[in-house]
Design a protein around this motif. Structure first.
Motif, PDB file in Angstrom:
ATOM      1  N   PHE A 241       0.824  -1.209   0.000  1.00  0.00           N
ATOM      2  CA  PHE A 241       0.000   0.000   0.000  1.00  0.00           C
ATOM      3  C   PHE A 241       0.859   1.260   0.000  1.00  0.00           C
ATOM      4  O   PHE A 241       0.415   2.305  -0.500  1.00  0.00           O
ATOM      5  N   GLN A 242       2.078   1.171   0.523  1.00  0.00           N
ATOM      6  CA  GLN A 242       2.965   2.324   0.455  1.00  0.00           C
ATOM      7  C   GLN A 242       3.264   2.693  -0.994  1.00  0.00           C
ATOM      8  O   GLN A 242       3.126   3.858  -1.384  1.00  0.00           O
ATOM      9  N   ILE A 243       3.666   1.708  -1.789  1.00  0.00           N
ATOM     10  CA  ILE A 243       4.068   2.029  -3.159  1.00  0.00           C
ATOM     11  C   ILE A 243       2.865   2.432  -4.004  1.00  0.00           C
ATOM     12  O   ILE A 243       2.962   3.294  -4.882  1.00  0.00           O
ATOM     13  N   TYR A 244       1.701   1.847  -3.708  1.00  0.00           N
ATOM     14  CA  TYR A 244       0.500   2.242  -4.447  1.00  0.00           C
ATOM     15  C   TYR A 244       0.074   3.659  -4.081  1.00  0.00           C
ATOM     16  O   TYR A 244      -0.173   4.503  -4.956  1.00  0.00           O
ATOM     17  N   GLY A 245      -0.017   3.930  -2.764  1.00  0.00           N
ATOM     18  CA  GLY A 245      -0.426   5.266  -2.336  1.00  0.00           C
ATOM     19  C   GLY A 245       0.563   6.322  -2.781  1.00  0.00           C
ATOM     20  O   GLY A 245       0.182   7.434  -3.164  1.00  0.00           O
ATOM     21  N   ASP A 246       1.850   5.978  -2.760  1.00  0.00           N
ATOM     22  CA  ASP A 246       2.903   6.912  -3.134  1.00  0.00           C
ATOM     23  C   ASP A 246       2.861   7.238  -4.623  1.00  0.00           C
ATOM     24  O   ASP A 246       2.799   8.406  -5.022  1.00  0.00           O
ATOM     25  N   PHE A 247       2.865   6.207  -5.458  1.00  0.00           N
ATOM     26  CA  PHE A 247       2.976   6.426  -6.897  1.00  0.00           C
ATOM     27  C   PHE A 247       1.653   6.870  -7.524  1.00  0.00           C
ATOM     28  O   PHE A 247       1.610   7.812  -8.311  1.00  0.00           O
ATOM     29  N   SER A 248       0.567   6.189  -7.167  1.00  0.00           N
ATOM     30  CA  SER A 248      -0.724   6.606  -7.735  1.00  0.00           C
ATOM     31  C   SER A 248      -1.148   7.949  -7.153  1.00  0.00           C
ATOM     32  O   SER A 248      -1.840   8.736  -7.815  1.00  0.00           O
ATOM     33  N   PHE A 269      -3.335   4.951 -13.260  1.00  0.00           N
ATOM     34  CA  PHE A 269      -3.729   3.845 -12.383  1.00  0.00           C
ATOM     35  C   PHE A 269      -5.242   3.699 -12.428  1.00  0.00           C
ATOM     36  O   PHE A 269      -5.959   4.692 -12.462  1.00  0.00           O
ATOM     37  N   ALA A 270      -5.700   2.453 -12.425  1.00  0.00           N
ATOM     38  CA  ALA A 270      -7.142   2.195 -12.493  1.00  0.00           C
ATOM     39  C   ALA A 270      -7.512   1.154 -11.434  1.00  0.00           C
ATOM     40  O   ALA A 270      -7.940   0.059 -11.746  1.00  0.00           O
ATOM     41  N   PHE A 271      -7.270   1.513 -10.168  1.00  0.00           N
ATOM     42  CA  PHE A 271      -7.611   0.661  -9.027  1.00  0.00           C
ATOM     43  C   PHE A 271      -7.051  -0.760  -9.207  1.00  0.00           C
ATOM     44  O   PHE A 271      -7.791  -1.750  -9.223  1.00  0.00           O
ATOM     45  N   PRO A 272      -5.723  -0.883  -9.347  1.00  0.00           N
ATOM     46  CA  PRO A 272      -5.108  -2.164  -9.722  1.00  0.00           C
ATOM     47  C   PRO A 272      -5.262  -3.274  -8.702  1.00  0.00           C
ATOM     48  O   PRO A 272      -5.220  -4.454  -9.078  1.00  0.00           O
ATOM     49  N   TYR A 273      -5.434  -2.937  -7.421  1.00  0.00           N
ATOM     50  CA  TYR A 273      -5.522  -4.001  -6.417  1.00  0.00           C
ATOM     51  C   TYR A 273      -6.880  -4.691  -6.381  1.00  0.00           C
ATOM     52  O   TYR A 273      -7.100  -5.590  -5.570  1.00  0.00           O
ATOM     53  N   PHE A 274      -7.772  -4.280  -7.271  1.00  0.00           N
ATOM     54  CA  PHE A 274      -9.046  -5.000  -7.440  1.00  0.00           C
ATOM     55  C   PHE A 274      -9.004  -5.879  -8.689  1.00  0.00           C
ATOM     56  O   PHE A 274     -10.041  -6.327  -9.178  1.00  0.00           O
ATOM     57  N   SER A 275      -7.814  -6.115  -9.207  1.00  0.00           N
ATOM     58  CA  SER A 275      -7.669  -6.947 -10.405  1.00  0.00           C
ATOM     59  C   SER A 275      -7.928  -8.409 -10.081  1.00  0.00           C
ATOM     60  O   SER A 275      -7.618  -8.893  -8.989  1.00  0.00           O
ATOM     61  N   GLN A 373     -10.596 -14.462  -6.772  1.00  0.00           N
ATOM     62  CA  GLN A 373      -9.673 -13.998  -7.815  1.00  0.00           C
ATOM     63  C   GLN A 373      -8.918 -12.757  -7.372  1.00  0.00           C
ATOM     64  O   GLN A 373      -7.698 -12.663  -7.553  1.00  0.00           O
ATOM     65  N   ILE A 374      -9.633 -11.791  -6.793  1.00  0.00           N
ATOM     66  CA  ILE A 374      -8.987 -10.557  -6.328  1.00  0.00           C
ATOM     67  C   ILE A 374      -8.005 -10.867  -5.204  1.00  0.00           C
ATOM     68  O   ILE A 374      -6.875 -10.368  -5.185  1.00  0.00           O
ATOM     69  N   GLY A 375      -8.436 -11.711  -4.264  1.00  0.00           N
ATOM     70  CA  GLY A 375      -7.580 -12.053  -3.130  1.00  0.00           C
ATOM     71  C   GLY A 375      -6.305 -12.774  -3.552  1.00  0.00           C
ATOM     72  O   GLY A 375      -5.207 -12.449  -3.073  1.00  0.00           O
ATOM     73  N   SER A 376      -6.426 -13.741  -4.453  1.00  0.00           N
ATOM     74  CA  SER A 376      -5.243 -14.498  -4.883  1.00  0.00           C
ATOM     75  C   SER A 376      -4.306 -13.627  -5.714  1.00  0.00           C
ATOM     76  O   SER A 376      -3.076 -13.712  -5.566  1.00  0.00           O
ATOM     77  N   THR A 377      -4.850 -12.776  -6.566  1.00  0.00           N
ATOM     78  CA  THR A 377      -4.014 -11.869  -7.360  1.00  0.00           C
ATOM     79  C   THR A 377      -3.292 -10.878  -6.458  1.00  0.00           C
ATOM     80  O   THR A 377      -2.099 -10.597  -6.635  1.00  0.00           O
ATOM     81  N   PHE A 378      -4.013 -10.368  -5.472  1.00  0.00           N
ATOM     82  CA  PHE A 378      -3.403  -9.427  -4.532  1.00  0.00           C
ATOM     83  C   PHE A 378      -2.278 -10.099  -3.740  1.00  0.00           C
ATOM     84  O   PHE A 378      -1.203  -9.516  -3.544  1.00  0.00           O
TER      85      PHE A 378
END
Length: 480
Positions: A241-248, A269-275, A373-378
């Protein structure tokens, strides 16, 4: 100059005032103001590196003009390769010289041959990877005759050094951003207000999410031998979450700031952690870089229009180059290789484009299948980020091994309740806004279309920023 600094809080209104109230009807003066403001913005870190930006600007502008006059294939190829070698030459020297030198001497030492070589004390210019790729997109598109070379040097200079996205993107294509400098800009109140909302959301991501997560991620990664597997997993979670919050967060502020001046930048960025799979993740993470590599490297290599083994080769090339773009360390190559391994089964089975739309589109809650799917990808993404964060590959492997020992299911030794609550609220908000461009966009349906709720959200976010903001940290991607 940091976006989350007092300096920028003074700089932005001043440039905004000059842009719209002093030069509102003079396009060339507006563009010149952008160039001067951008040079001040960049020079705030180190004025000496302004010469690199100026030199790249002159080289690529001149090559573009030369390509307009030249029809011979050999001379056009020579001009293109001049641009590529000059730009990548600077990038390679500042970013990779010591890495290649150390790797070269280590390789000879491995075979029993000692070589004396001295590394240089090289300071990496901020954002060099970003503006280098941006100028290259111009030269390549002109070479391909997909873009008319510009005659307006000021407009081209503004395109190269546009301060909102100069040091950490989005990496804009010349075909998208450059024409915007040719057209008269008219102040659009609705765009400006939405830009302010996106800036506010980006500041929340950076100051509250990224900076707070950084404190715990740094503590756990820097002392990983002292913590249980569950705590190490939590440390990787915090860095995720650091790198996501920082970069996005940077991208949100850059895009929002650009809208204040009448420019539209591409979504990064398009909410990538919901992939729901890794292929979807890479369509939603650092979009400007992934599409740059797709269009200028992957497709010229043959893309997916070739045999299976060539597809595998192309996938590994694109991910390894993407990893190496991030830094001169074997950890980034390992991170790229791991993501290639994640991606390959989807590509080989032809399932890499199954999930195009947002998860649970039009619904509030996802299905059980989507949750899995979201949980395993995350989870796979969290593990991959360990390589990105670690000092070296050995540390990363040791960290991952220690996660999966018998203490994985023990109670974490570090569990910041306040931060976990803030993260939960942040994830819920992003989930509800996942079909929009950013977390505070109000177009269409949604709770934020109601004014009392919208203003309550503004006040709440500002309060959270001032009450729970972490200690100021430099943006991670400044080092890339």
């Amino acid at each position: 100059m940091l976006f989350n600094s007092v300096d920028f809080a003074i700089f932005l209104p001043l440039v905004f005032f000059l842009y719209w109230f002093v030069f509102p009807k003079k396009l060339k003066l507006q563009n010149l103001l952008i160039v001067l403001a951008s040079y001040v913005f960049y020079g705030w870190w180190d004025w000496r590196f302004l010469s690199l930006i100026a030199f790249s600007t002159i080289v690529d502008y001149s090559i573009g003009r030369a390509l307009a006059r030249e029809n011979g294939l050999n001379k056009r190829n020579m001009l293109l390769w001049t641009s590529i070698l000059v730009n990548l030459g600077f990038l390679g020297f500042f970013k990779y010289y010591n890495f290649f030198l150390d790797s070269f001497t280590s390789a000879f030492s491995f075979f029993g041959q000692e070589i004396s070589a001295h590394s240089l004390n090289i300071i990496l210019p901020v954002g060099i990877s970003f503006y280098t790729f941006q100028t290259l997109s111009y030269t390549i598109d002109v070479y391909r005759k997909q873009l008319e070379p510009t005659r307006d040097f000021i407009a081209f200079s503004a395109f190269v050094c546009f301060f909102p996205q100069l040091v950490a993107g989005p990496i804009e294509r010349a075909s998208h951003l450059l024409p915007q400098f040719y057209k008269k800009r008219v102040f659009d109140y609705s765009k400006a207000v939405d830009g302010m909302r996106q800036i506010l959301w980006g500041l929340l991501k950076k100051i509250v999410i990224a900076d707070n997560c950084a404190e715990y991620a740094n503590e756990i990664f820097n002392n990983s031998g002292e913590y249980s597997g569950s705590t190490l997993l939590l440390g990787a979670f915090f860095f995720t979450f650091q790198i996501y919050g920082d970069f996005s967060g940077y991208s949100d502020i850059a895009i929002g700031t650009s809208r204040l001046f009448g420019f539209d930048l591409m979504k990064n960025f398009a909410f990538p952690y919901f992939s729901r799979d890794i292929a979807e993740f890479w369509r939603r993470w650092h979009i400007s870089l992934s599409t740059w590599f797709r269009d200028y490297l992957y497709i010229p290599l043959g893309g997916s229009r070739c045999g299976t083994w060539m597809k595998i080769r192309n996938i590994f090339i694109i991910f390894l180059v993407s990893g190496f773009w991030h830094g001169a360390n074997w950890t980034f190559l390992a991170w790229g290789a791991l993501n290639a391994i994640y991606f390959l089964p989807l590509m080989i089975s032809g399932k890499n484009r199954l999930n195009i739309d947002a998860a649970a589109k039009g619904k509030i809650l996802p299905s059980f299948k989507e949750i899995f799917q979201i949980g395993s990808t995350f989870f796979l993404t969290v593990l991959a980020w360990v390589f990105f964060r670690a000092e070296n590959v050995a540390d990363a492997l040791r960290y991952l091994i220690n996660i999966f020992d018998t203490t994985l299911f023990s109670q974490p030794q570090i569990f910041p309740t306040t931060l976990m609550t803030l993260l939960a609220l942040f994830v819920i908000t992003e989930w509800l806004q996942r079909e929009k461009n950013h977390g505070l966009e109000i177009y269409g349906n949604g709770l934020l279309k109601h004014r009392p709720i919208r203003w309550g959200a503004y006040i709440g976010i500002i309060t959270i920023i001032f009450s729970f903001g972490g200690s100021q940290q430099e943006f991670i991607y400044f080092q890339f």
